[in-house]
Design a protein around this motif. Sequence first.
Motif, short mmCIF file in Angstrom:
data_model
loop_
_atom_site.label_atom_id
_atom_site.label_comp_id
_atom_site.label_asym_id
_atom_site.label_seq_id
_atom_site.Cartn_x
_atom_site.Cartn_y
_atom_site.Cartn_z
N ASP A 221 0.89 -1.17 0.00
CA ASP A 221 0.00 0.00 0.00
C ASP A 221 0.92 1.21 0.00
OD1 ASP A 221 -1.64 2.13 0.67
OD2 ASP A 221 -2.72 1.06 2.25
N THR A 222 0.96 1.92 -1.13
CA THR A 222 1.97 2.95 -1.33
C THR A 222 1.36 4.33 -1.18
OG1 THR A 222 1.59 3.08 -3.71
CG2 THR A 222 3.18 1.43 -2.95
N TRP A 223 1.83 5.11 -0.23
CA TRP A 223 1.34 6.48 -0.08
C TRP A 223 2.31 7.45 -0.72
CZ3 TRP A 223 3.22 11.06 1.40
CH2 TRP A 223 2.29 12.12 1.45
N TRP A 224 1.78 8.29 -1.58
CA TRP A 224 2.57 9.37 -2.16
C TRP A 224 1.65 10.30 -2.94
CZ3 TRP A 224 4.21 9.25 -7.66
CH2 TRP A 224 3.67 8.17 -8.37
N GLN A 225 2.22 11.33 -3.55
CA GLN A 225 1.43 12.37 -4.22
C GLN A 225 2.11 12.82 -5.51
OE1 GLN A 225 1.88 15.18 -0.82
NE2 GLN A 225 -0.35 14.99 -0.63
N THR A 226 1.36 13.51 -6.36
CA THR A 226 1.95 14.13 -7.54
C THR A 226 3.17 14.95 -7.12
OG1 THR A 226 -0.25 14.33 -8.52
CG2 THR A 226 1.48 15.70 -9.47
N GLU A 227 3.02 15.64 -6.00
CA GLU A 227 4.07 16.54 -5.54
C GLU A 227 5.28 15.80 -4.98
OE1 GLU A 227 0.90 16.66 -4.86
OE2 GLU A 227 0.12 18.70 -5.12
N THR A 228 5.09 14.60 -4.46
CA THR A 228 6.23 13.90 -3.87
C THR A 228 7.06 13.17 -4.93
OG1 THR A 228 5.13 11.78 -3.40
CG2 THR A 228 4.91 13.52 -1.73
N GLY A 229 6.49 12.98 -6.12
CA GLY A 229 7.22 12.39 -7.24
C GLY A 229 7.42 10.90 -7.13
N ALA A 230 7.77 10.43 -5.94
CA ALA A 230 8.02 9.02 -5.71
C ALA A 230 7.28 8.58 -4.44
CB ALA A 230 9.52 8.76 -5.54
N ILE A 231 7.17 7.28 -4.27
CA ILE A 231 6.54 6.71 -3.08
C ILE A 231 7.33 7.14 -1.84
CG2 ILE A 231 6.02 4.55 -1.86
CD1 ILE A 231 5.79 3.24 -4.71
N LEU A 232 6.63 7.65 -0.83
CA LEU A 232 7.32 8.03 0.41
C LEU A 232 7.05 7.06 1.56
CD1 LEU A 232 7.18 11.93 0.70
CD2 LEU A 232 8.80 10.48 -0.52
N ALA A 233 5.87 6.42 1.55
CA ALA A 233 5.57 5.47 2.62
C ALA A 233 4.98 4.21 2.00
CB ALA A 233 4.58 6.07 3.62
N GLN B 259 11.06 15.44 -4.64
CA GLN B 259 9.97 16.37 -4.36
C GLN B 259 9.83 17.41 -5.47
OE1 GLN B 259 11.71 18.38 -0.74
NE2 GLN B 259 10.85 20.20 -1.71
N LEU B 260 8.63 17.97 -5.59
CA LEU B 260 8.45 19.06 -6.55
C LEU B 260 9.40 20.19 -6.20
CD1 LEU B 260 5.19 21.11 -5.97
CD2 LEU B 260 6.36 19.87 -4.17
N ARG B 261 9.84 20.92 -7.20
CA ARG B 261 10.76 22.02 -6.97
C ARG B 261 10.04 23.35 -6.85
NH1 ARG B 261 13.33 18.02 -6.04
NH2 ARG B 261 15.48 17.66 -6.70
#
Length: 652
Positions: A412-424, A474-476
Motif C-alpha cells: 500500500d503505497t502512499w505518495w502524491q503528484t508533488e512527492t514524485g516518488a513513493i514516500l511510505a 519532491q516538486l521544486r
Amino acid sequence: MIESLLQERRTFPPPESFARAAHIPSAEAAAALRREAETDPDGFWLRQAAQLVWRRPPTRALDASCYPFVRWFDDGELNLTESCLDRHLHTPRRNQAALLWEGEPGDTRVLTYQQLHREVCRTANVLKSLGVRCGDRVVLYMPMVPELVVAVLACARLGATHSVIFGGFSAEAIRDRILDAGATCVITADGGWRRGKIVPLKQNVDAALRHCPQVRAVLVVTRTGESVPMTPGRDHFYADLVRGQSAVCPAVPVPAEHPLFILYTSGTTGKPKGVVHSTGGYGTQVALTTRWVFDLRDGDTYWCTADIGWITGHSYVLYGPLLCGGTTLLYEGAPDTPDKDRFWDIVARWGVTILYTAPTAIRAFMRWGDAYPARHDLSSLRLLGTVGEPINPAAWTWYHEVIGGGRCPIVDTWWQTETGAILAAPLPGATPTKPGSCTHPLPGVALEVVRKDGTRCNDNEGGYLVALRPWPAQLRTVWGDPDRYRQQYFSDIQVDGRPVYFTGDGARRDEDGYLWVMGRVDDVLNVAGHRIGTAEVESALVSHPDVAEAAVVGRPDELKGQAIVAFVTLRAGRTPGPEMQAQLKQHVVHEIGALARPEEIRFTEALPKTRSGKIMRRLLRELAAGGKVQGDVTTLEDLSVLQRLATSADEE
Ligand code: 7RM
C-alpha cells in the motif's frame, strides 16, 4: 486533533519464500538501511544517485540554502534517457522486452530495449527537425500507446520539458495547460480507443490551439486511422517525419536540477497548478523506490495500470521500471472491455508477476463479482500494489485473497503528484503489513504526524501528515508561480519554528508505529465536536458484505455541527431500501460507535470521481447540504453521475 475510531488488528508477515529472494530480505536489512539514511543522509542519497548514469557525477546531495526551495545533486549532469536506455545497449538486456503493449481492440506490440532506444532517437530527431530545443516545453496529449513512451523519452533526450495531459481532459483544459507551460510543440494522435469508442484527441487539440498562437508544430501519431483535419505548416503526421530519421541521437546532458517534466494537478482555484519535477533527484528516488517497494527484478512482468497522464504513470509505468531495466506493460483501454475480466485476461496471457492498481478499481472488481477473476489463471502474480486513496481493509482482503491467492504481499503505497516518488510503503520482504496501512516512511524519508502547532502526535492521535525534511524527488516549484509553491505547501505548519511540507492529508500512527492515512483534512467530519476522518467511516461501511463502495460527508446540523451523510454503492444483486439503510447504520455503530452513525444513507449507482478515480467528496458535500453543486466540476470524470445523484435526491 482528528479522532481515530477504527482499529484493524490483523498483520501479515512477508511470506518466507518471498522474503528469501527479495532485494531487502529482512526487517534487519530494512533497519540497517534506515540507520544508514539517518546517520549520514547526504552520503546515503549520493550512493543512491550513483545508481544512475551521470555525465558528471554529483558531489553534493541536498542544498537547502533557499529552503523551501531545494536543490539536489546540484553539481551533477546527466541525461535520464541514458539511464533508461543506453546503459543496456552493451549488455544482454538489449534484447529483453522493455515495453509490452496491448491496445483495447486486442492488438499487441513488444519493444526490446534496443528497439525502444532506436525509436526514441528517431523521434528525438523528428522533434529536433521541428525546432524543439533543450529547455522548450512540449505538451503530449495521447492515448496509452508505445509512441507515448517514446515521445516522453524523446523530449527527455533533448532536454525538452514534457507535460503530459491525460487523454480524458477537454479542449479548454488543454488550452489552459499549453498556455501556462508556454509550450511550442504538441504531440497527439488521431484518436485513442476507450470502451470501443474513439476519443477525438486531435479534434480537442485543434479546438485548444485556436487560442495558442505560440504552438508552432503538432505531431500526429496514427492510432485509429480515422481521417483528421491537418493544418498545413503546423501539423505533421508522425509516420511521415520519422521515416528516414537516423536511429542515432546524442543525448543532451542537463544539470541535475533541470526540469524533466511539468505535471498539472487540480488546485483549489480554477488556475491549473504545474508541478515541476527535476531530473537527477526525481530519477534517483523513482528508480530506488521501484526496486525497493516493487522488488522489481529480471524475469518480472510488471504492470502498473495507471495512465501515463498521471504521476503514477510517469513514475511507475515509465521511468521507474525502465530505470531498473525492467519489463513494463501498457494497456490502452478500459477494464470492462470487451468484458469485466479484461485485467485478469491480461494478467494471465502476459504472465504478469507484479500488479499495481488503485482502490477505486479494486472496489469496482469486487462489485462485479468473483466470477471474472475466477475465469483466469492468476498464479503468475507474486506482488500486488495499491495507490491513490486509503484502501478499505475489506477491499484489501478481497485483493489479497481473490487476486493474490493469499500468497502475494500487498504494498500500500502512499505518495502524491508533488512527492514524485513513493514516500511510505512496506518493503515487501521485510515489513509485516496491516490491511489499510501504508506502514512506514521509506528509509531516508521523514514523514511525521503532528498537531496544528507542530508538536508530535501521540500514538493513535490523528493529526497532520507532514515531511520534516526535503527528499530528492519532491516538486521544486509550481511552474511560473514560486509564491504559490511556498503558500500551498509550506505555510500551514511549522515544526520547531521552521515551515515544513504539509501533505494536506490527515493521518495517525498506531502503537506499532504504523501510518494510517485518514483522508484529506479538507474532508474531515466534525460531529458533535469529534473530528473524524472519512476513511474510517467509509471503511466500516465497505466492511458490510453488501456494500461495494461508500463516501461519507458532513451536512451542516444545528445540533451536532455536522451530521454524517453516506453515499453508498451496493454490490451486484443487492436491494437498496429502508431495511438496508437501517442495517448499514447499525453496522457502523457496531464497527465504530454511535458517534459515527450516519444520519442519512443514500444509495447510488456510482460516486463522483476525479478522472484519476478519487472520490470527490466536495461535490457530495454540496449535494448533501441540499444545494446544487456550485464549485468547479472540470476534474469530474463523468458529469452524468452528478446529474443522477442530484435527481435521486429530488425523488426522496
Ligand atoms: C499517487 C497519487 C495524492 C493523494 C494523497 C492521499 C491519496 C494516495 C494513498 C492515498 C491513502 C494511499 N498522487 N493517497 N495514495 N491515501 N493511502 N496509499 O495518488 O497527487 O493524485 O494524490 O492521494 O490523499 O495526498 S495524487
